[in-house]
Design an enzyme around this catalytic site. Structure first.
Site, PDB file in Angstrom:
ATOM      1  N   HIS A  22      73.850  40.859  79.949  1.00 48.89           N
ATOM      2  CA  HIS A  22      74.754  40.631  78.816  1.00 48.89           C
ATOM      3  C   HIS A  22      75.614  39.375  79.022  1.00 48.89           C
ATOM      4  O   HIS A  22      76.106  38.804  78.048  1.00 48.89           O
ATOM      5  CB  HIS A  22      75.652  41.841  78.582  1.00 48.89           C
ATOM      6  CG  HIS A  22      75.074  42.841  77.629  1.00 48.89           C
ATOM      7  ND1 HIS A  22      74.552  42.482  76.398  1.00 48.89           N
ATOM      8  CD2 HIS A  22      74.933  44.202  77.720  1.00 48.89           C
ATOM      9  CE1 HIS A  22      74.115  43.576  75.776  1.00 48.89           C
ATOM     10  NE2 HIS A  22      74.331  44.627  76.558  1.00 48.89           N
ATOM     11  N   GLU A  52      71.249  43.169  72.518  1.00 45.80           N
ATOM     12  CA  GLU A  52      70.833  44.267  73.402  1.00 45.80           C
ATOM     13  C   GLU A  52      69.389  44.084  73.864  1.00 45.80           C
ATOM     14  O   GLU A  52      69.045  44.455  74.986  1.00 45.80           O
ATOM     15  CB  GLU A  52      71.001  45.613  72.686  1.00 45.80           C
ATOM     16  CG  GLU A  52      72.441  45.973  72.391  1.00 45.80           C
ATOM     17  CD  GLU A  52      73.300  46.188  73.639  1.00 45.80           C
ATOM     18  OE1 GLU A  52      72.746  46.541  74.704  1.00 45.80           O
ATOM     19  OE2 GLU A  52      74.522  45.997  73.544  1.00 45.80           O
ATOM     20  N   HIS A 112      70.623  45.222  83.010  1.00 46.87           N
ATOM     21  CA  HIS A 112      70.886  45.058  81.572  1.00 46.87           C
ATOM     22  C   HIS A 112      72.310  44.541  81.371  1.00 46.87           C
ATOM     23  O   HIS A 112      72.546  43.606  80.601  1.00 46.87           O
ATOM     24  CB  HIS A 112      70.681  46.396  80.861  1.00 46.87           C
ATOM     25  CG  HIS A 112      71.194  46.471  79.455  1.00 46.87           C
ATOM     26  ND1 HIS A 112      70.364  46.419  78.351  1.00 46.87           N
ATOM     27  CD2 HIS A 112      72.456  46.603  78.960  1.00 46.87           C
ATOM     28  CE1 HIS A 112      71.096  46.516  77.253  1.00 46.87           C
ATOM     29  NE2 HIS A 112      72.369  46.632  77.598  1.00 46.87           N
ATOM     30  N   GLU A 113      73.277  45.176  82.064  1.00 45.65           N
ATOM     31  CA  GLU A 113      74.676  44.753  81.900  1.00 45.65           C
ATOM     32  C   GLU A 113      74.897  43.345  82.474  1.00 45.65           C
ATOM     33  O   GLU A 113      75.630  42.547  81.892  1.00 45.65           O
ATOM     34  CB  GLU A 113      75.629  45.771  82.555  1.00 45.65           C
ATOM     35  CG  GLU A 113      75.545  47.183  81.983  1.00 45.65           C
ATOM     36  CD  GLU A 113      75.736  47.271  80.471  1.00 45.65           C
ATOM     37  OE1 GLU A 113      76.316  46.339  79.867  1.00 45.65           O
ATOM     38  OE2 GLU A 113      75.289  48.267  79.876  1.00 45.65           O
ATOM     39  N   ASP A 121      68.060  44.006  77.559  1.00 50.26           N
ATOM     40  CA  ASP A 121      66.979  44.891  78.029  1.00 50.26           C
ATOM     41  C   ASP A 121      65.885  44.090  78.739  1.00 50.26           C
ATOM     42  O   ASP A 121      65.403  44.482  79.805  1.00 50.26           O
ATOM     43  CB  ASP A 121      66.350  45.637  76.846  1.00 50.26           C
ATOM     44  CG  ASP A 121      67.095  46.913  76.481  1.00 50.26           C
ATOM     45  OD1 ASP A 121      67.987  47.328  77.253  1.00 50.26           O
ATOM     46  OD2 ASP A 121      66.782  47.497  75.431  1.00 50.26           O
TER      47      ASP A 121
END
Length: 627
Positions: free
Chosen positions: A479, A535, A475-476, A539
């Site tokens: 980003h 987000e 997930h990070e 995800d």
């Protein structure tokens, strides 16, 4: 019994949802919160039993912790410690005096001012800092609460008025004077609400970058001498100032002016006194937190012991984080998580390499950004120097905190003339969270999140770990390629490395993700797809990359993988809190994060034999895939 085929979240969390109660001093309970509570208990036990620390900063922490929990001393000091700050406001008799005092108030006091001047990394020059201009905070959670049709607007503002009058009475104001101060404050807040950013605007952080030549900035705003203020803060005038809140800047003279002087002065006084309550007697700190509990639907204030812990660990956060990291985080876990991270960066590289909707030029630049990504796991190498200044005196708790805040303010503005330290952590190691920093192209995983149900080397299988911490790590990474992060290059500079055609294709995919979530109903409210898009992109990319990596492990088990994914988003919360998050949080509600993202993956349908007519069914053409 709910089947996974009908509702992944409700099925895998059925027992937890049935048995778990929201703690009375919290607005919610979630997998993240359970770790927070566990870590809190561990550290509170440690700090109650350890009487000497090797580290001098932790010795000062222990003194401060004891002072924060000494409610007899806090009661005896009464409201007296706040009087020097109150006198600073009382001494301001006209608007000209007010504007001449702004720099001193920012640097050397607890008194709030009706605008923001801060130092942050320059988005277009990430090794240097920029001076940032922004608006002022609101009474209500965000601008949507100020719409006349908002069901809680009148109720919350009425409660705020009553509660604030009570607080001011404790400081010796007459009922009439207190009422006047509060009415002035609410009036000024209504003016601010017209011009500050919406939550949706804050969520598009790349669009916050509006550089203005300093001479244009200081000549545009006529009511306040910003050239003098900025020079007092950083020792010189910068070439430019970056405006984060354009409407506030454009209309500044209509907000902060002679006509509004009394309103502004009341607003400053009320904000000061409300903010001070948490450092005073127990009755005052409970009275001062009544409004935030009303907002979030929390039934009880924190206990004295937990409150003291919150205050002390908040003031000494990085020092406590290093203590936690050194004591509770093992090298074996660090090595395993580093291996998983490397594996998922490799998965990302491969997926990009095979991408069918980007040109080769954009793919190569995206892979270059991945190659340059820095990963920090566990805890930082060193403590920020500012902590050496935090020595605890025999003065009141409030006076100690005021002194710490002045030291922080000076350090904050001094760093304008330094290069950006890209090794600095923005979260302490005992915080249950993780983040991606676009201005340094860095992902950070504090030690505290590397526990069950997110991660366990001994009690969870690799498939479960990939469904937990693996999806969080990816997930990070994702980003770096969400609607905001994608606008920054491998060095952390905002720099468009896309071809025009590729970026249009990416924007079209963003619109699909926005539409997938927009208007979904939950907790008596609706999701704003634009607010949560960044987000959700992260995800979706994270779940896909983690699943791909999990499948490469021996004995891969996608049932365990998806079950773990559903479990890490388990959550129960008050309706007030959920509705507040719907208006301002950039994350989708936990249940929707679990269910909607899983239903975008073909492998999820195959793993659980989900058919048309099942609750989790999503037609293949409607499954959103970006990364």
């Amino acid at each position: 019994m709910v089947r996974i085929q009908d509702d992944l979240f409700e099925s895998v969390n059925a027992e937890w949802l049935a048995k778990t109660e929201i703690p009375s001093d919290r607005p919610r309970i979630a997998a993240f919160d359970e770790l927070v509570i566990s870590n809190e208990q561990t550290l509170m036990h440690d700090f109650a039993t350890i009487h000497e620390f090797d580290e001098p900063v932790m010795t000062e922490f222990a003194k401060f912790y004891k002072k924060a929990g000494d409610f007899i001393e806090r009661f005896e000091f009464g409201t007296e410690p706040v009087k020097p700050e109150l006198e600073k406001i009382s001494a301001i008799l006209d608007f000209e005096t007010l504007t001449s005092k702004f720099a001193d108030l920012i640097l050397n006091s607890q008194v709030p001012v009706p605008f923001g001047l801060s130092v942050d990394t320059d988005m277009k020059d990430a090794v240097h800092y920029a001076m940032i201009f922004s608006g002022a905070g609101l009474i209500l959670p965000d601008t949507t609460y100020y719409a006349d049709e908002h069901p809680r607007k009148a109720e919350l503002l009425d409660f705020y008025r009553t509660n604030t009058v009570e607080i001011l009475r404790e400081f010796g104001f007459s009922a009439e004077a207190a009422q006047q101060q509060v009415e002035n404050t609410v009036k000024f807040d209504a003016i601010l609400a017209q011009y500050v950013n919406t939550s949706e605007e804050w969520a598009k952080y790349a669009e916050l970058y509006n550089p203005v030549v300093i001479s244009d900035f200081t000549s545009h705003i006529k009511s306040v001498p910003f050239a003098q203020i900025i020079e007092a803060l950083i020792g010189k005038l910068p070439e430019k100032i970056v405006v984060y809140e354009k409407r506030f800047y454009e209309n500044f003279d209509q907000i902060v002016n002679v006509a509004n002087f009394e309103l502004i002065k009341s607003w400053m006084l009320v904000k000061l006194l409300r903010g001070s309550t948490q450092y005073l007697s127990d009755d005052m700190r409970i009275l001062g937190s009544d409004f935030s509990r009303k907002l979030s639907g929390t039934s009880e204030a924190r206990s004295q012991e937990k409150h003291a812990f919150d205050l002390a660990t908040g003031q000494f956060s990085q020092a406590v984080g290093l203590y936690y990291g050194h004591k509770y985080f093992g090298e074996a876990a660090k090595a395993d998580v580093q291996r998983m991270t490397s594996e998922m960066i490799k998965v990302y590289q491969e997926r990009l390499d095979k991408n069918t909707w980007l040109s080769r030029a954009t793919i190569d630049k995206a892979i270059k950004k991945l190659d340059a990504m820095t990963v920090f796991i566990g805890f930082p190498d060193k403590l920020p120097e500012i902590y050496q200044q935090f020595t605890v005196s025999h003065d009141s708790l409030y006076s100690n905190i005021a002194r710490f805040d002045v030291a922080r303010s000076h350090k904050h503005y001094d760093k304008f003339n330094e290069d950006v330290d890209k090794t600095e952590w923005h979260m302490p190691a005992h915080m249950v969270n993780a983040y991606f920093s676009p201005d340094s192209n860095t992902i950070v995983f504090p030690a505290a999140i590397l526990q069950k149900p997110f991660y366990s080397a001994t009690e969870q299988t690799p498939s479960q770990n990939y469904g937990g911490i693996g999806a969080v790590i990816a997930h990070e990474i994702s980003h770096a390629f969400d609607n905001n992060g994608a606008l920054f290059d491998e060095f952390g500079n905002m720099n468009n490395w896309w071809t025009d055609q590729d970026f249009k294709a990416f924007e079209a995919k963003q619109e699909l993700m926005i539409a997938e979530f927009d208007g979904l109903e939950i907790a008596g409210g609706k999701v704003n797809g634009k607010l949560v898009v960044s987000e959700n992109i992260a995800d979706a990319g994270g779940l896909t990359a983690a699943m791909t990596a999990a499948l490469r492990e021996p004995d891969a088990d996608l049932k365990a993988f998806f079950t773990q994914w559903g479990e890490i988003w388990r959550l129960k919360a008050s309706e007030e809190y959920q509705q507040m998050l719907l208006s301002m949080d950039v994350h989708a509600p936990g249940k929707l994060r679990a269910n909607v993202q899983a239903s975008n993956l073909d492998e999820f349908f195959a793993t659980f034999d989900i058919q048309e007519g099942d609750g989790m069914w999503r037609a293949e053409a409607e499954r959103v895939k970006i990364w």
